[in-house]
Design an enzyme around this catalytic site. Structure first.
Site, mmCIF file in Angstrom:
data_model
loop_
_atom_site.group_PDB
_atom_site.id
_atom_site.type_symbol
_atom_site.label_atom_id
_atom_site.label_comp_id
_atom_site.label_asym_id
_atom_site.label_seq_id
_atom_site.Cartn_x
_atom_site.Cartn_y
_atom_site.Cartn_z
ATOM 1 N N HIS A 68 -5.899 22.986 35.640
ATOM 2 C CA HIS A 68 -6.729 23.156 34.446
ATOM 3 C C HIS A 68 -5.910 23.129 33.159
ATOM 4 C CE1 HIS A 68 -9.935 24.436 31.820
ATOM 5 N NE2 HIS A 68 -9.190 25.450 31.409
ATOM 6 N N HIS A 123 -10.813 20.624 26.007
ATOM 7 C CA HIS A 123 -11.496 20.812 27.286
ATOM 8 C C HIS A 123 -12.482 19.706 27.629
ATOM 9 C CE1 HIS A 123 -9.672 24.716 26.990
ATOM 10 N NE2 HIS A 123 -10.252 25.147 28.093
ATOM 11 N N ARG A 150 -29.720 39.236 42.389
ATOM 12 C CA ARG A 150 -29.997 39.019 40.963
ATOM 13 C C ARG A 150 -29.004 39.744 40.057
ATOM 14 N NH1 ARG A 150 -35.387 39.281 43.048
ATOM 15 N NH2 ARG A 150 -36.376 37.226 42.921
ATOM 16 N N HIS A 201 -11.753 18.497 31.157
ATOM 17 C CA HIS A 201 -12.627 18.662 32.317
ATOM 18 C C HIS A 201 -12.903 17.318 32.991
ATOM 19 C CE1 HIS A 201 -14.469 22.771 30.954
ATOM 20 N NE2 HIS A 201 -13.288 22.891 31.531
ATOM 21 N N LYS A 204 -9.830 35.406 21.836
ATOM 22 C CA LYS A 204 -11.032 35.150 22.629
ATOM 23 C C LYS A 204 -12.047 36.265 22.491
ATOM 24 C CE LYS A 204 -12.925 33.315 26.812
ATOM 25 N NZ LYS A 204 -12.695 32.619 28.080
ATOM 26 N N ARG A 263 -18.007 29.893 19.478
ATOM 27 C CA ARG A 263 -17.358 29.965 20.792
ATOM 28 C C ARG A 263 -16.968 28.580 21.296
ATOM 29 N NH1 ARG A 263 -18.755 33.875 26.020
ATOM 30 N NH2 ARG A 263 -17.125 33.016 27.357
ATOM 31 N N LYS A 267 -18.014 34.052 31.318
ATOM 32 C CA LYS A 267 -18.426 32.772 31.907
ATOM 33 C C LYS A 267 -18.075 32.763 33.386
ATOM 34 C CE LYS A 267 -18.281 29.309 28.221
ATOM 35 N NZ LYS A 267 -17.613 28.057 27.789
ATOM 36 N N GLU A 281 -3.618 26.825 27.782
ATOM 37 C CA GLU A 281 -4.593 27.653 27.072
ATOM 38 C C GLU A 281 -3.938 28.439 25.941
ATOM 39 O OE1 GLU A 281 -7.711 27.573 27.234
ATOM 40 O OE2 GLU A 281 -8.344 26.957 29.237
ATOM 41 N N ASN A 316 -13.167 25.347 23.274
ATOM 42 C CA ASN A 316 -13.171 24.147 24.109
ATOM 43 C C ASN A 316 -12.247 23.048 23.585
ATOM 44 O OD1 ASN A 316 -15.076 25.043 26.056
ATOM 45 N ND2 ASN A 316 -16.721 24.687 24.592
ATOM 46 N N GLU A 358 -22.146 30.901 23.367
ATOM 47 C CA GLU A 358 -21.640 29.581 22.992
ATOM 48 C C GLU A 358 -22.655 28.774 22.188
ATOM 49 O OE1 GLU A 358 -18.387 26.842 25.185
ATOM 50 O OE2 GLU A 358 -20.344 26.886 26.183
#
Length: 355
Positions: free
Chosen positions: A263, A246, A120, A250, A225, A239, A142, A184, A243, A235
């Site tokens: 990427h 993205h 956990r 993606h 960032k 935030r 993330k 990026e 993206n 997000e």
């Protein structure tokens, strides 16, 4: 150089320094008590740096293990995560022990996901060695793994205890791997940093120029960032600006087959595509899509790929994490250095995929 990610519940620093890897033992000792550490890395980066990091950590009083996996985006799966869990259990890792992610974005996302779910949650650190990871994926908490249906669809928000960035590690990247990270970097200039954008326009588009300007590029990208993450950790709003490019990017990664389009390459294609359509709709300034395409091309980034299968791309978009019911939020750039969010009905997203 040091940047603080000043979150109220778990503040941490990003250390940016050429040669910092040689000080990794002292750095970790300043953050953690003596304990067992598992370095999670891929077989390529592990071959370059794992032993060096392991010896310095051992000299600082830590017991160190190394778990490596086959390099590449195709390894960022629950199957690999399960192998890591098995390794941690077999070697008696407890909640008092820690994980270090060593490598590019795949290693960072995977190691962070494993650390955040094993028992956990145990603590972890990020040591990114690729440009993409140094400017983006190692910061902000993330974590995630891919599935056949969508990229990073299974994951957590879990902050590291620190990020150590040694720009010297970029020297060992191949040309494609280095230039991929500029996708990026370009994004950061577009959405929030006019100074960075202007510097990118002036820079020669060659390998040496990137290496010479690495600390400037990394610092400016990380600074954007970390400000956004502190304001919107989970997000819920701003935030999402991160993206830009993205949503389509993606979908490209998934439909092309993970790893076939890297990427940063997919982000570049996604930025150009969404800018072209948004420009035609009057949502972005005229000429900006060409400026984005030109700067991507200067840094050897693709602006298109084949085969462009609209139906498959749309199907991938429908599973995107940013989809909410029958709508999806997309990021636009109304002017250099500023981003905005527009909610688009999912059916209308087909417009943004038309070449």
């Amino acid at each position: 150089m040091k940047l603080g990610v000043d979150l109220s519940h778990n503040p941490y620093d990003i250390l940016i320094e050429k040669g910092a890897l040689s000080k990794v033992g002292d750095w970790v000792a300043s953050l953690w008590d003596p304990q067992k550490i598992t370095i999670i890395t891929d077989n390529h980066v592990g071959g370059l740096y794992a032993e060096k990091v392991k010896l310095r950590l051992e000299a600082a009083g830590f017991e160190v293990l190394v778990f490596d996996f086959l390099e590449g985006e195709a390894s960022k799966t629950l199957t690999t995560a399960n192998k890591a869990y098995e390794f941690l259990i077999k070697h008696g890792m407890t909640r008092s022990d820690g994980i270090i992610a060593l490598g590019g974005g795949v290693a960072g996302d995977l190691a962070g996901f494993v650390a955040s779910t094993y028992m956990r949650g145990i603590h972890f650190l990020q040591i990114p060695t690729s440009l993409t990871a140094q400017v983006d994926s190692s910061i902000g908490g993330k974590t995630g793994v891919n599935t056949p249906w969508a990229k990073n669809i299974v994951g957590t928000f879990t902050q590291p205890d620190g990020v150590l960035i040694d720009a010297d590690t970029l020297e060992t990247l191949g040309k494609r791997e280095l230039f991929e990270g500029m996708g990026e970097v370009i994004k950061y200039g577009l959405i929030a940093d006019v100074e960075l954008w202007q510097e990118l326009q002036k820079m020669p588009g060659n390998r040496q120029a990137i290496l010479d300007q690495a600390e400037f590029i990394i610092y400016h990208s990380c600074n954007v960032k970390r400000k956004i993450v502190v304001e919107d950790e989970f997000e819920g709003g701003i935030r999402m600006h991160l993206n830009f490019g993205h949503t389509i990017g993606h979908a490209i990664e998934q439909t092309a087959g993970y790893g076939k389009v890297m990427h940063g390459e997919a982000v570049a294609i996604g930025m150009v595509q969404i800018a072209k359509v948004a420009e035609a709709k009057g949502l972005m300034p005229q000429g900006l899509s060409q400026d984005i395409a030109d700067i991507c091309a200067k840094f050897s980034l693709p602006t298109d790929f084949e085969p462009w299968d609209l139906d498959k791309l749309y199907q991938a978009l429908s599973h995107d994490k940013k989809a909410r019911g029958k709508a999806i939020k997309i990021v636009l750039v109304p002017e250099i250095g500023r981003a905005s969010i527009k909610e688009v009905p999912l059916a209308e997203m087909k417009d943004y995929l038309v070449k």
